[in-house]
Design an enzyme around this catalytic site. Structure first.
Site, short mmCIF file in Angstrom:
data_model
loop_
_atom_site.label_atom_id
_atom_site.label_comp_id
_atom_site.label_asym_id
_atom_site.label_seq_id
_atom_site.Cartn_x
_atom_site.Cartn_y
_atom_site.Cartn_z
CG ASP A 358 12.06 43.55 -41.31
OD1 ASP A 358 12.09 43.26 -40.10
OD2 ASP A 358 12.96 43.21 -42.12
CG HIS A 359 8.67 45.11 -34.98
ND1 HIS A 359 9.19 46.34 -34.59
CD2 HIS A 359 7.58 44.91 -34.20
CE1 HIS A 359 8.45 46.83 -33.61
NE2 HIS A 359 7.46 45.99 -33.36
NE ARG A 360 14.65 41.57 -39.77
CZ ARG A 360 15.11 40.77 -40.74
NH1 ARG A 360 16.05 39.86 -40.45
NH2 ARG A 360 14.65 40.86 -41.96
#
Length: 386
Positions: A358-360
């Site tokens: 999850d790039h967040r």
């Protein structure tokens, strides 16, 4: 998930049709004494269903599953060879009577060997034993004059069949939609030399043989991932919408294929457990998952997940993150692969591992650092014990 009723008695009324849903806490059935008046209770509970004779053949005190199967009236109870009583749900009894099946010949798959709907369906659809052909003096020499009808005729069945959605499949669809759309996935793949890990596994299983247990490659991946997560807390994290939550404990969900889809039983505090304990827990929970006997606390609350399809011959794949977790490992099979070592081509057991991030929460360098640690632990298994 089958839920055993908390009260004794018989199922007297069903207020929710099979396959339907209801809000948590809503009354879906009435369990009472065989002769107890339930008229007022049925009317105040929604009262659409009339009292049934469903469970009059079930003795008072036998646990009833109020949400599992409809229970119309059934035939009298069959007796077993030792004088006992066949355990079967009312719906299974009715289906057996309609199909002309003797319940005494059906193997039950429910709790305690109880015969349920799917057992009757399986028995009814089982092919009958073929009749012995009449002897013929020229039967062995006469060639077949025609091809089987399936080979020469057209298809006369329906063009398709709609399979109803189970609650598990509905949940899987909803969760995947929540993940693959809103969650910005990216993927990192690493190639692991499993030579030393396979040697270590062989040695460990030799020592465990006298205890009747063993560890799998998947157990080693779980333990290595747990150790790597402890060293990389940024990966052992979750997106809350308002903050990034870094977990102080390592709870690894292990994807298990079941009849209706998949479920992820959790190895809690996996970084504090040895390989043998992890292996024992995974096998025990996987067995109960396939029997739909896991409790909610056993498959909720993971901080990271692992999906291994190597045993199915899968070389490499990507997995979908299970929110709010920030990552999941997709593990392929261990395969003999030609590689270059010190300028020479040699064959080594290799395994590809892909992490969905999850790039967040996880940046590329953060995920890459985690995978490097995981690779190091698997290529030098002694590091797992550190």
């Amino acid at each position: 998930m089958e839920l055993v009723a908390r009260g004794d008695g018989v199922l007297r009324a069903i207020l929710l049709a099979e396959g339907s849903t209801a809000p948590v806490g809503e009354v879906i059935g009435i369990i009472a004494g065989a002769d107890e008046d339930i008229g007022d209770l049925a009317s105040t509970s929604g009262g659409a269903a009339a009292e049934t004779a469903a469970a009059t053949d079930a003795p008072t005190g036998e646990p009833a599953s109020a949400a599992s199967e409809e229970a119309p009236a059934g035939p009298a109870a069959e007796a077993t060879a030792d004088g006992g009583r066949v355990k079967a749900s009312p719906l299974a009894r009715r289906m057996a009577a309609d199909a002309g099946l003797d319940l005494g010949t059906v193997q039950g798959s429910g709790p305690g060997g109880r015969i349920v709907k799917k057992d009757i369906a399986a028995a009814a659809s089982a092919p009958a034993a073929p009749a012995a052909p009449a002897p013929s003096s020229d039967a062995a020499t006469a060639p077949s004059a025609t091809l089987p009808s399936a080979a020469v005729g057209g298809f006369d069945g329906p063009d398709y069949e709609d399979v109803g959605l189970t609650q598990m499949r509905k949940t899987i669809a909803r969760r995947l939609t929540e993940s693959i759309g809103p969650v910005p996935h990216f993927f990192l793949t690493i190639d692991v030399d499993m030579g030393r890990a396979m040697e270590a596994r062989k040695s460990i299983n030799g020592m465990l043989e006298k205890y009747g247990t063993k560890v799998s490659v998947n157990d080693m991946v779980i333990r290595a991932a747990a150790g790597a997560l402890r060293l990389h807390p940024a990966v052992n994290s979750a997106w809350t919408g308002e903050a990034i939550r870094r977990h102080n404990r390592v709870h690894i969900g292990v994807a298990v294929a079941v009849e209706d889809g998949l479920i992820t039983p959790i190895v809690r505090d996996a970084d504090r457990k040895g390989l043998a304990q992890i292996g024992q827990e995974v096998r025990e929970m996987a067995g109960r998952a396939r029997e739909k006997r896991l409790q909610p606390e056993e498959y909720t609350g993971a901080t990271f997940s692992i999906s291994n399809l190597g045993m199915f011959g899968i070389h490499e794949f990507t997995a979908v993150i299970n929110p709010p977790e920030a990552g999941i490992l997709a593990v392929g099979g261990v395969e003999d692969t030609p590689v270059v070592v010190d300028g020479q081509v040699v064959v080594r057991p290799r395994m590809k591992v892909t992490m969905s991030c999850d790039h967040r929460v996880i940046d590329g360098a953060t995920g890459a650092g985690f995978l490097q640690t995981l690779k190091g632990m698997l290529e030098e298994p002694a590091a797992i014990l550190m």
